[in-house]
Scaffold this motif. Structure first.
Motif, PDB file in Angstrom:
ATOM      1  N   ALA A   1       0.852  -1.186   0.000  1.00 36.77           N
ATOM      2  CA  ALA A   1       0.000   0.000   0.000  1.00 36.77           C
ATOM      3  C   ALA A   1       0.894   1.244   0.000  1.00 36.77           C
ATOM      4  O   ALA A   1       1.795   1.356  -0.814  1.00 36.77           O
ATOM      5  N   ARG A   2       0.680   2.131   0.962  1.00 33.72           N
ATOM      6  CA  ARG A   2       1.498   3.355   1.009  1.00 33.72           C
ATOM      7  C   ARG A   2       2.815   3.104   1.726  1.00 33.72           C
ATOM      8  O   ARG A   2       2.915   2.230   2.585  1.00 33.72           O
ATOM      9  N   VAL A   3       3.808   3.915   1.364  1.00 35.70           N
ATOM     10  CA  VAL A   3       5.127   3.865   1.993  1.00 35.70           C
ATOM     11  C   VAL A   3       5.514   5.288   2.375  1.00 35.70           C
ATOM     12  O   VAL A   3       5.504   6.185   1.526  1.00 35.70           O
ATOM     13  N   HIS A   4       5.823   5.488   3.661  1.00 33.82           N
ATOM     14  CA  HIS A   4       6.193   6.810   4.171  1.00 33.82           C
ATOM     15  C   HIS A   4       7.557   6.757   4.847  1.00 33.82           C
ATOM     16  O   HIS A   4       7.998   5.694   5.297  1.00 33.82           O
ATOM     17  N   ASN A   5       8.180   7.930   4.996  1.00 34.08           N
ATOM     18  CA  ASN A   5       9.275   8.069   5.935  1.00 34.08           C
ATOM     19  C   ASN A   5       8.720   8.010   7.358  1.00 34.08           C
ATOM     20  O   ASN A   5       7.545   8.337   7.598  1.00 34.08           O
ATOM     21  N   THR A   6       9.538   7.650   8.296  1.00 39.63           N
ATOM     22  CA  THR A   6       9.136   7.725   9.696  1.00 39.63           C
ATOM     23  C   THR A   6       8.862   9.185  10.062  1.00 39.63           C
ATOM     24  O   THR A   6       9.687  10.060   9.796  1.00 39.63           O
ATOM     25  N   GLY A   7       7.689   9.438  10.627  1.00 36.43           N
ATOM     26  CA  GLY A   7       7.337  10.802  11.006  1.00 36.43           C
ATOM     27  C   GLY A   7       6.827  11.657   9.863  1.00 36.43           C
ATOM     28  O   GLY A   7       6.551  12.844  10.053  1.00 36.43           O
ATOM     29  N   MET A   8       6.676  11.089   8.689  1.00 37.93           N
ATOM     30  CA  MET A   8       6.154  11.844   7.547  1.00 37.93           C
ATOM     31  C   MET A   8       4.696  12.199   7.833  1.00 37.93           C
ATOM     32  O   MET A   8       3.913  11.365   8.297  1.00 37.93           O
ATOM     33  N   ARG A   9       4.323  13.442   7.565  1.00 35.87           N
ATOM     34  CA  ARG A   9       2.956  13.856   7.877  1.00 35.87           C
ATOM     35  C   ARG A   9       2.391  14.718   6.756  1.00 35.87           C
ATOM     36  O   ARG A   9       3.066  15.611   6.234  1.00 35.87           O
ATOM     37  N   TYR A  10       1.144  14.415   6.388  1.00 35.40           N
ATOM     38  CA  TYR A  10       0.413  15.144   5.361  1.00 35.40           C
ATOM     39  C   TYR A  10      -0.759  15.880   6.001  1.00 35.40           C
ATOM     40  O   TYR A  10      -1.221  15.525   7.088  1.00 35.40           O
ATOM     41  N   SER A  11      -1.279  16.883   5.315  1.00 33.65           N
ATOM     42  CA  SER A  11      -2.502  17.534   5.767  1.00 33.65           C
ATOM     43  C   SER A  11      -3.666  16.557   5.671  1.00 33.65           C
ATOM     44  O   SER A  11      -3.566  15.501   5.038  1.00 33.65           O
ATOM     45  N   VAL A  12      -4.770  16.884   6.307  1.00 34.10           N
ATOM     46  CA  VAL A  12      -5.913  15.976   6.355  1.00 34.10           C
ATOM     47  C   VAL A  12      -6.375  15.595   4.963  1.00 34.10           C
ATOM     48  O   VAL A  12      -6.724  14.432   4.706  1.00 34.10           O
ATOM     49  N   ASP A  13      -6.375  16.537   4.021  1.00 35.05           N
ATOM     50  CA  ASP A  13      -6.824  16.220   2.665  1.00 35.05           C
ATOM     51  C   ASP A  13      -5.707  15.705   1.774  1.00 35.05           C
ATOM     52  O   ASP A  13      -5.916  15.409   0.596  1.00 35.05           O
ATOM     53  N   GLY A  14      -4.487  15.601   2.311  1.00 35.65           N
ATOM     54  CA  GLY A  14      -3.378  15.024   1.559  1.00 35.65           C
ATOM     55  C   GLY A  14      -2.716  15.950   0.572  1.00 35.65           C
ATOM     56  O   GLY A  14      -1.806  15.533  -0.153  1.00 35.65           O
ATOM     57  N   SER A  15      -3.104  17.217   0.542  1.00 36.28           N
ATOM     58  CA  SER A  15      -2.574  18.122  -0.485  1.00 36.28           C
ATOM     59  C   SER A  15      -1.337  18.887  -0.037  1.00 36.28           C
ATOM     60  O   SER A  15      -0.713  19.571  -0.853  1.00 36.28           O
ATOM     61  N   ILE A  16      -0.971  18.790   1.243  1.00 34.68           N
ATOM     62  CA  ILE A  16       0.188  19.485   1.784  1.00 34.68           C
ATOM     63  C   ILE A  16       1.078  18.476   2.500  1.00 34.68           C
ATOM     64  O   ILE A  16       0.594  17.674   3.319  1.00 34.68           O
ATOM     65  N   LEU A  17       2.365  18.502   2.202  1.00 37.09           N
ATOM     66  CA  LEU A  17       3.329  17.740   2.980  1.00 37.09           C
ATOM     67  C   LEU A  17       3.779  18.629   4.133  1.00 37.09           C
ATOM     68  O   LEU A  17       4.418  19.657   3.924  1.00 37.09           O
ATOM     69  N   GLU A  18       3.426  18.221   5.351  1.00 38.22           N
ATOM     70  CA  GLU A  18       3.738  19.045   6.515  1.00 38.22           C
ATOM     71  C   GLU A  18       5.087  18.688   7.135  1.00 38.22           C
ATOM     72  O   GLU A  18       5.797  19.562   7.623  1.00 38.22           O
ATOM     73  N   GLU A  19       5.421  17.396   7.149  1.00 44.15           N
ATOM     74  CA  GLU A  19       6.699  16.941   7.676  1.00 44.15           C
ATOM     75  C   GLU A  19       7.302  15.921   6.718  1.00 44.15           C
ATOM     76  O   GLU A  19       6.611  14.994   6.290  1.00 44.15           O
ATOM     77  N   VAL A  20       8.581  16.078   6.401  1.00 43.66           N
ATOM     78  CA  VAL A  20       9.254  15.148   5.496  1.00 43.66           C
ATOM     79  C   VAL A  20       9.547  13.826   6.188  1.00 43.66           C
ATOM     80  O   VAL A  20       9.388  12.755   5.607  1.00 43.66           O
TER      81      VAL A  20
END
Length: 730
Positions: free
Chosen positions: A650-669
Motif C-alpha cells: 500500500a502506502r510507503v512513508h518516511n518515519t514521522g512523515m505527515r500530510y494535511s488531512v486532505d493530503g494536499s500538503i506535505l507538513e513533515e518530510v
C-alpha cells in the motif's frame, strides 16, 4: 478544460499509523522465494536485438520486451563489487534491461568522460564500464545507451567548434557548456556527438573481447536525450549564441532559395508582411543577407500558435516553411548519425530522441523524425514535487481516477510499425500512491497497449533506499522502494511471460507529410507539458488506452479523422476480459483488476470490495492496496504451477512523515526508516493451497505461515509485517 486538474487529491484520512511496520530488508541477493534468476540466461551473439517492424526480435527469432530501470552518470560504471551486487539484484527482481544514461559527462560523480576531449572516455571509468557490461550480459541482462544529454564540450574541443565560448555560456545549471539545442542544426557540434559514439562503438571490451558494437547486450542507441529542434531549448540557446543564430539563419535562407528558386516566387508565397514580422527575434531580414530566422520553438507551430500568428500577422506560410525546414534539418542530423553508427559496426535498434514537441504540426513532424530513425521512445512523470522534496503543496492525486490518464497517457504517441518504449517514468515523491504506477505500466502499457520497453527512473544503488526522499536529496525519482522495485517480482513475471494479451488496434490517427506541410491535420489533439509531466487529450479520449491499442500512423496521402467506436468512460473493460478499470463517482479514486491465467489481482482503492476472478476471489479491506498473485514459473500458470507469489503493498512513508488531512500538503518530510502501511485481504483460490508461507522483506522464508481454511486464507500486514507470501500447492 484540462483533464488532469479535475483529478483532485485523493484525500484519504491521514490518521494514525501505529500499525504500520518498518521496512527492514537485509539487501541480500542469495537464493529466495521471489527471485527470478532462473528466468535469465547468459547472452550470446544470437541474442543480439534487431528491429522488426513494431517488435524487438533477437537474431534467433525470439521477441523481447524490456522491463528495466535507469542508471545515471558515473553510476553507469560502478566499482566491480557494486556491479556484481547490482546485477544480482536485477536478476532477483526481474529487471532484464538497463538504460545507461548521461554517463559521458566529466567530473567526479558526473560521468566517465575525458577531461580534455569530449569525444573520449577516461580509461579507468571505461574499464569499469567494460566490467559492468560483461557482468550484465553474463546474467542475461540487456543495456542501452542514452549517453548524451547535451554533449559537454571540453577544452580540447575549442578549435573544433565555431564559437566555443558561446556554447559554454549558452545554458545554465547542469547543461552549462553543452551543445543542447544547438546540436540539432550545427554540423560542427553534431560531428562531436557522432565521433564520441563511434569511438565508443569501436572500443574493444577488455573482458568480453568484443567491440561495443558487437556486444549482443547492446539493445539500442539513443542519439540524444530530451532534445529536439522544435523544443524551446533550441530557441533559448540560439538567442544566447550570435554565431549559431547566424548559422541557423544562413541554413534556412539557403533552404528557401532551394525551395523557391527566385526572390519573386519567395515573396509571392510569403506575402508582404512575413519578413521582419518578428523584431524581437531578427531585424532587416532578406534572402540576400541570409538572415531569415526560423523560430525554433514548438508553440509557433502548435494549433494555437499557428492559428493566432497566421491571423494576426499574416505569416502562415513563413511558419509552415520554418517547420518543414526544422524537420528536414533534424532528419539530416539523424541520417548522418545513423550512417556513422552503422559504419562502426552496430546493427541494432536506434532511437532519435525521447522528447516531444508540443502539439500540432511540430509534434507530428518531430514524431515522424523519430519514426524515420527507428523505435519511438518517450518520457513521462506524475505527481509529487520537483527535487528537492520539502514541506509544502504537492500533487497527491491518483492516476486511477481517470482511466488512461497520467503516465499511461504517454501511449498516445505510439506509432504503427515501430516499437514503443517509455524509457523514463516515475510517480514523483511525496505522492502517496506510487504503488499504482508500476502496476499500470506493466498491465496496461506493456500488456494491453503492447509497449516494447519500460525503464523506470532511476536506480543508482545496489540496495533499497531507507527513505522515500529527503530534502536536498536526489531520490524524488526513486525506483528503490518496496512500492516500486519491490513489486517487480510479480509484475516482471506477468510482463515477461506475456500474461496479458495485447489489444486490437483502434482506428489510428493518420498523418501525412501533405497534412504537415499545409498545417492542416485531419483531427485535433493537444499536449500540455509542465517540466517532465505531460498530458495528452483530443479526438482520442484517455479511456481509449484502457480499451484498445492506440496508435498514430504515418501515411502517404491525407486521410480523414478516425471514426472511433464508443469508448466507455467510467467502467472500462479491456478486450478478452483480462483487465477492468473502474473510475469512482467521486472523481478522485479508482481501481483495476487483472484476471489472466498467469496473474490475477487488484490495484487501487477498494473500500472493502470483493473481486471474483477466474482463479481466485480477493476481498481487500485496506483503503488502498496493490494485491497481485502470479505463477512462479516462466512456462506455467496459476492452474498448474507448484508455487505462486503474492505481493501486497500500500502506502510507503518516511518515519514521522505527515500530510494535511486532505493530503494536499506535505507538513513533515520525516526520516528513516521507511514505514509500510499494512495490507489486509482475504483470498480464496480455486486450487486449495497446501501452505501459505510468510516471507521476509528479502523474499526469504520466515518459518511462519498463514492459517488456512480450506482454499481460503487471510493476509494481515500488521500481524505478518510482510509484503510477500509464497503459496505452495499440492
Amino acid at each position: 478544460m484540462s483533464l488532469l486538474p479535475v483529478l483532485l487529491a485523493v484525500g484519504l484520512s491521514q490518521g494514525a499509523t501505529e500499525n504500520w511496520f518498518d521496512f527492514a530488508p537485509a539487501n541480500e541477493y542469495g537464493p529466495s522465494a521471489i527471485g527470478m534468476e532462473a528466468w535469465f540466461q547468459p547472452l550470446t551473439p544470437q541474442d543480439a536485438i534487431r528491429l522488426k517492424e513494431d517488435r524487438y526480435v533477437t537474431l534467433a527469432g525470439r521477441t523481447v520486451k524490456f522491463w528495466g530501470v535507469n542508471n545515471s552518470n558515473a553510476n553507469c560504471a560502478p566499482s566491480h563489487e557494486a556491479a556484481d551486487r547490482r546485477v544480482a539484484r536485477f536478476a532477483k527482481y526481474g529487471v532484464n534491461a538497463v538504460r545507461l544514461h548521461k554517463f559521458t559527462y566529466h567530473g567526479e560523480g558526473s560521468g566517465i568522460g575525458d577531461a580534455t576531449h569530449s569525444t573520449a572516455l577516461e580509461p579507468k571509468g571505461l574499464e569499469r564500464l567494460d566490467y559492468y557490461l560483461d557482468a550484465l550480459q553474463k546474467k542475461g541482462i540487456y543495456f542501452g545507451w542514452s549517453h548524451i544529454y547535451g554533449h559537454h564540450l571540453r577544452p580540447g574541443d575549442r578549435k573544433r567548434v565555431l564559437a566555443y565560448d558561446e556554447v559554454m555560456s549558452a545554458h545554465e545549471g547542469h547543461l552549462k557548456g553543452s551543445t543542447y539545442g544547438l546540436v540539432n542544426f550545427a554540423p560542427d557540434l553534431q560531428k562531436l556527438s557522432i565521433e564520441l559514439t563511434v569511438n565508443m562503438l569501436k572500443h574493444r571490451n577488455s573482458y568480453t573481447g568484443r567491440t561495443f558494437a558487437e556486444e549482443p547486450g547492446l539493445a539500442f542507441i539513443e542519439f540524444q536525450n530530451e532534445d529536439d529542434i522544435f523544443f524551446p531549448s533550441t530557441q533559448a540557446a540560439v538567442e544566447k549564441s550570435p554565431t549559431y543564430k547566424k548559422l541557423l539563419c544562413q541554413l534556412f535562407s539557403d533552404w528557401l532559395v532551394r525551395k523557391y528558386g527566385s526572390e519573386k516566387r519567395f515573396l509571392e508565397a510569403w506575402g508582404p508582411r512575413a519578413l521582419n514580422a518578428y523584431p524581437e527575434f531578427q531585424k532587416n531580414e532578406s534572402l540576400a543577407a541570409k538572415n531569415i530566422y526560423p523560430i525554433a520553438h514548438f508553440w509557433w507551430y502548435g494549433q494555437r500558435g499557428l492559428k493566432d500568428q497566421s491571423e494576426a500577422k499574416g505569416v502562415r506560410q513563413r511558419l509552415l516553411d520554418s517547420a518543414q525546414f526544422l524537420y528536414d534539418t533534424q532528419n539530416a542530423f539523424y541520417t548522418r548519425f545513423a550512417k556513422a553508427v552503422r559504419e562502426a559496426g552496430y546493427e541494432g535498434p536506434l532511437v532519435g530522441s525521447c522528447w516531444q514537441a508540443g502539439d500540432g504540426i511540430s509534434h507530428y513532424y518531430n514524431l515522424r523524425s523519430d519514426f524515420m530513425v527507428g523505435a519511438i521512445d518517450r518520457h513521462n512523470y506524475f505527481g509529487g514535487q520537483d527535487a528537492p522534496m520539502k514541506p509544502g503543496p504537492l500533487d497527491n492525486r491518483s492516476q486511477l481516477a481517470l482511466p488512461g490518464s497520467g503516465i499511461l497517457g504517454t501511449g498516445m504517441q505510439q506509432v504503427k510499425n515501430r516499437p514503443f518504449v517509455v524509457s523514463e517514468w516515475s510517480t514523483v515523491a511525496p505522492n502517496e500512491w506510487g504503488a499504482e504506477t508500476p502496476a499500470i505500466v506493466a498491465a496496461y502499457g506493456m500488456g494491453l497497449q503492447g509497449w516494447d520497453g519500460s525503464f523506470q527512473f532511476a536506480n543508482d544503488v545496489d540496495r533499497f533506499r531507507d527513505t522515500v526522499a529527503l530534502p536536498n536529496g536526489w531520490g524524488v525519482w526513486n525506483v528503490d522502494l518496496p512500492s516500486q522495485i519491490g513489486l517487480y517480482p510479480v509484475l516482471s513475471r506477468m510482463v515477461l511471460r506475456g500474461d496479458i494479451r495485447e489489444a486490437r488496434p483502434l482506428p489510428a490517427r493518420k498523418v501525412s507529410l501533405e497534412d504537415l506541410r499545409k498545417g492542416e491535420l485531419p483531427f485535433a489533439d493537444t499536449a500540455e507539458q509542465e517540466g517532465d509531466r505531460k498530458e495528452f487529450r483530443g479526438i482520442v479520449p484517455p479511456q481509449a488506452l484502457a480499451f484498445g491499442k492506440v496508435e498514430v500512423e504515418f501515411v502517404r496521402e491525407s486521410q480523414p479523422a478516425p471514426l472511433l467506436p464508443r469508448i466507455p468512460q467510467d467502467i472500462v473493460p479491456s478486450p478478452y476480459d483480462q483487465l477492468r478499470w473502474v473510475a469512482m463517482p467521486d472523481g478522485k479514486r479508482g481501481y483495476f483488476t487483472i484476471d489472466t491465467s498467469g496473474t490475477q489481482g487488484f490495484v487501487g482503492f477498494s473500500s472493502g470490495r470483493t473481486f471474483s476472478l477466474s482463479g481466485s476471489t480477493i476481498k481487500v479491506d485496506s483503503p488502498f492496496a496493490v494485491v497481485v498473485l502470479t505463477a512462479m514459473d516462466p512456462a506455467k500458470n496459476l492452474r498448474n504451477d507448484k508455487r505462486a507469489l503474492l505481493a501486497a503493498v500500500a502506502r510507503v512513508h518516511n518515519t514521522g512523515m505527515r500530510y494535511s488531512v486532505d493530503g494536499s500538503i506535505l507538513e513533515e518530510v520525516g526520516t528513516s526508516p521507511l514505514r509500510m502501511e499494512p495490507v489486509s485481504a482475504e483470498v480464496t483460490l480455486v486450487r486449495p493451497p497446501k501452505a501459505v508461507n510468510i516471507l521476509d522483506h528479502d523474499g526469504k522464508p520466515t518459518g511462519r505461515t498463514v492459517p488456512l481454511e480450506g482454499a481460503k486464507f487471510a493476509i494481515d500486514g500488521a500481524r505478518d509485517k510482510a509484503m510477500y507470501y509464497e503459496i505452495v500447492f499440492e
